[in-house]
Design an enzyme around this catalytic site. Structure first.
Site, PDB file in Angstrom:
ATOM      1  N   ARG A 123     -55.174  40.418  44.178  1.00 18.09           N
ATOM      2  CA  ARG A 123     -55.291  41.549  43.263  1.00 18.09           C
ATOM      3  C   ARG A 123     -56.397  41.241  42.259  1.00 18.09           C
ATOM      4  O   ARG A 123     -56.539  40.110  41.820  1.00 18.09           O
ATOM      5  CB  ARG A 123     -53.986  41.807  42.506  1.00 18.09           C
ATOM      6  CG  ARG A 123     -52.805  42.147  43.386  1.00 18.09           C
ATOM      7  CD  ARG A 123     -51.562  42.398  42.537  1.00 18.09           C
ATOM      8  NE  ARG A 123     -50.353  42.515  43.334  1.00 18.09           N
ATOM      9  CZ  ARG A 123     -49.919  43.644  43.863  1.00 18.09           C
ATOM     10  NH1 ARG A 123     -50.584  44.756  43.668  1.00 18.09           N
ATOM     11  NH2 ARG A 123     -48.804  43.665  44.581  1.00 18.09           N
ATOM     12  N   GLY A 124     -57.158  42.278  41.906  1.00 18.47           N
ATOM     13  CA  GLY A 124     -58.216  42.115  40.911  1.00 18.47           C
ATOM     14  C   GLY A 124     -58.169  43.233  39.906  1.00 18.47           C
ATOM     15  O   GLY A 124     -57.285  44.100  39.939  1.00 18.47           O
ATOM     16  N   GLY A 161     -58.877  46.534  41.922  1.00 19.29           N
ATOM     17  CA  GLY A 161     -58.209  46.936  43.132  1.00 19.29           C
ATOM     18  C   GLY A 161     -57.367  45.838  43.752  1.00 19.29           C
ATOM     19  O   GLY A 161     -57.266  44.726  43.235  1.00 19.29           O
ATOM     20  N   ASP A 192     -69.423  38.144  36.384  1.00 24.30           N
ATOM     21  CA  ASP A 192     -67.985  37.860  36.465  1.00 24.30           C
ATOM     22  C   ASP A 192     -67.723  36.685  37.397  1.00 24.30           C
ATOM     23  O   ASP A 192     -66.868  36.763  38.283  1.00 24.30           O
ATOM     24  CB  ASP A 192     -67.232  39.106  36.932  1.00 24.30           C
ATOM     25  CG  ASP A 192     -65.746  39.048  36.578  1.00 24.30           C
ATOM     26  OD1 ASP A 192     -65.389  38.265  35.676  1.00 24.30           O
ATOM     27  OD2 ASP A 192     -64.953  39.778  37.194  1.00 24.30           O
TER      28      ASP A 192
END
Length: 670
Positions: free
Chosen positions: A357-358, A361, A476
């Site tokens: 999971r991020g 999404g 990121d």
């Protein structure tokens, strides 16, 4: 029937019914005075944009963080307000009252302020900093607004007189006129503002008070005709911004009303009329009333039908257009999957198939029986404008990149309102899951694998920064975005926050984006992403790889929060940097390589961005083609332009109370 033909047929049929009814009726919409009063604010009538949020009936326009950040947000009343009445050629007068407070946990941290605005655009969200969340820094000439600014930072670019003033802005943030209040706007106390515009007198007045009683004399009074800017329908709201500041902007209540429109009638009455005795009701009159009702209801029904049909057709057309645009851009790139085959491959996006999971999404394992292949499907959880922006960013950047240490994009899908990306499947998952397993039974990464991860990541970042046609700033880089293939080779992924830049161009100031613990201090302060901010994140990652500790973690005994960079630097200052090595390795590593990796991590995570090496130099050092950068024994401190000296420890310590679990992330969007 084809939708277009059906629409034409419906239009002709509606007009036929309308003009052939016994009593044709035309609905005339007249501009009327409007009024609302919100003692407590809610989302029922308001739209939040950017970083704004609602909490306990109070709107916050900028992020509530204890670390300096760049932020902008706005709140807009949902419905457009009529300001012009064509029948009487009248521009409305208006009056608004609201209470606000501006507070700052760091007295030496300034700006930038808030505004009350009127704009023809209901998507008003500008840039951070001196743009007050009202003006887009790249499209300043597009703005057509009227605003009252409550400015708390002097910006010479906009001819600000000082850092505590109220001004009238029209189409630009260079104020038409300003005034200095007798009290501090950023005191944190609740301030009530009244803004009155009288159209007949062409005068705008602004009143301010700490109490709920309106003063007798205005703080700011401007003789100006706003009729050219208040055309037809206008949206009203508030905006605010910060840049490298902890300033917080709150709106607690709001009332607004327009006045000055003349009442209008929908039909004319003849001057010569005959007055006779009342006529009793008759069956014919009753039938006429029924006919009149049907004459009105019929066209109204078909108009409603046309609106609904048009909206559905528009949504369908927009979806088809979006899909065609993707096809046009990616005709020679990754393939297009159908929603049906991805749904089957993930068993209907079953929760048992979730592998990660991020922020943008969920990732599912997808098994394709026909081809006996396994892919990873990333399903966006944002189907709004934000989600589509991130989706397009990742798709457009990844599709044209080729490197052995990048997660390879296999395909995409835009159907059923879904945004889906298909990647090659990484059997060993993400680096953070391997470094920090849920159970202690798993085998830790061996030293050769760890060193290979540092080399592979340096190689791909060198490619992104210096070898692509356009420089790619990832923004990121963290262990959860580094995937491991079957041989534990690193693959960099998740380009949802990445930005393309031409080489040798100045960095662009944006809203800060990324994850706390991996963000460079100057990025937190100024919001400017460069290759050096990626280098800082890389330094934190390879320290994690060498030490087996998270960027911000708790000590086992005291539960005190410890910053990884500071901890390793402390050991380095004592000449014991090798003691930072992961205990789980049990000494099974080459001491020279371990020391090199630790010192390289510190040099990349140097608070001074100018002292950090380029990724090409990092790769050369790892491949023994260059000497290790000399790392000072004492960690340099960082001085911001506001005159307050902050070390990285100061920045991180401010968020200790915010962090509840190790690895807790702050998604600071932009």
């Amino acid at each position: 029937m084809h939708p277009r033909k059906l629409l034409v047929f419906s239009l002709f049929f509606s007009f036929f019914v309308l003009f052939n009814s016994p009593h044709p009726t035309f609905l005339l919409v007249h501009a009327k005075n409007l009024s609302f009063d919100f003692p407590s604010l809610s989302l029922r009538n308001l739209t939040l944009l950017g970083d704004s949020y609602l909490r306990n009936g109070v709107i916050g326009l900028t992020r509530e963080l204890t670390v300096p950040s760049s932020s902008s947000g706005s709140v807009i009343y949902n419905d457009p307000i009529p300001f012009y009445q064509p029948e009487s050629n009248t521009t409305a007068s208006f009056s608004t009252r609201f209470s606000f407070s501006i507070t700052n946990i760091n007295p030496a941290s300034f700006g930038d302020g808030l505004t009350f605005f009127l704009s023809p655009d209901n998507q008003t969200l500008g840039s951070s900093g001196g743009y007050l969340g009202l003006v887009n820094s790249t499209r300043m000439t597009k703005n057509k607004f009227v605003a009252i600014e409550f400015d708390t930072k002097q910006d010479d670019h906009f001819d600000d007189p000082n850092d505590n003033h109220v001004g009238l802005d029209i189409k630009t943030l260079v104020s038409v006129e300003t005034a200095n209040p007798d009290f501090n706007l950023r005191s944190g106390d609740l301030i009530t503002a009244w803004i009155d515009y009288k159209s007949d007198l062409h005068r705008l007045n602004v009143f301010l008070s700490y109490s709920s009683f309106k003063p007798n004399f205005p703080l700011l009074s401007v003789d100006i005709d706003l009729s050219d800017y208040l055309k037809e329908y206008i949206f009203v709201g508030f905006s605010a911004s910060t840049e490298g500041s902890t300033e917080l902007h709150l709106i607690e209540n709001w009332s607004f009303h327009t006045y000055g429109f003349r009442p209008t009638s929908s039909h004319n009455v003849s001057d010569s009329s005959v007055v006779g005795p009342p006529i009793p009701n008759s069956p014919n009159k009753h039938h006429r009333r029924i006919g009149l009702g049907l004459g009105i209801a019929g066209p109204a029904f078909f108009c409603a039908f046309l609106v609904i049909f048009g909206w559905v057709s528009f949504r369908k057309w927009r979806g088809i257009k979006m899909e065609k645009s993707f096809k046009a851009e990616l005709m020679t790139g990754p393939r297009q999957f159908s929603y049906r085959e991805l749904k089957l491959a993930t068993r209907g996006f079953n929760s048992g198939r979730i592998v990660g999971r991020g922020a943008f999404g969920t990732v599912y394992k997808a098994c394709f029986r026909d081809s006996d292949t396994v892919f990873a499907v990333k399903r966006s959880k944002h189907n709004n404008h934000e989600g589509k922006t991130e989706f397009i960013a990742e798709l457009s950047i990844i599709a044209c990149l080729r490197h052995k240490n990048l997660v390879q994009l296999q395909g995409w899908c835009v159907e059923k309102g879904e945004l889906l990306l298909v990647y090659e499947f990484m059997p060993n998952g993400s680096l953070d899951k391997v470094l920090y397993p849920e159970s202690e039974e798993g085998n830790p990464l061996k030293w050769l694998q760890r060193y290979n991860i540092a080399v592979g990541l340096a190689s791909v970042l060198t490619y992104l920064h210096q070898e692509c046609e356009q420089q790619v700033i990832h923004r990121d880089i963290k262990t959860s975005n580094i995937m491991l293939d079957a041989s534990f080779n690193p693959r960099l992924g998740d380009f949802g926050l990445a930005r393309l830049m031409d080489h040798d161009k100045s960095p662009v100031s944006t809203l800060t984006a990324g994850t706390m613990g991996y963000l460079a201090p100057e990025y937190l302060q100024y919001g400017k992403a460069t290759e050096k901010t990626d280098v800082f994140s890389y330094g934190v990652v390879i320290l994690e790889v060498a030490c087996g500790k998270r960027p911000i973690d708790r000590e086992n005994c005291s539960q005190k929060m410890v910053n990884l960079v500071d901890w390793v630097w402390g050991l380095h200052s004592e000449g014991k940097v090798i003691e930072a090595a992961d205990e789980r390795l049990k000494g099974e590593f080459k001491e020279g390589e371990m020391e090199k990796l630790l010192l390289l991590g510190l040099s990349c995570a140097n608070p001074d961005s100018l002292a950090r090496p380029s990724m090409r130099r990092v790769l050369q050092i790892l491949n023994n083609e260059a000497e290790v950068v000399v790392v000072p024994r004492l960690k340099p401190s960082l001085s911001f332009s506001c005159g307050v000296s902050l070390s990285l420890e100061d920045i991180i310590s401010d968020v200790e109370e915010e962090i509840e679990t190790p690895g807790h992330t702050f998604e600071i969007k932009i």
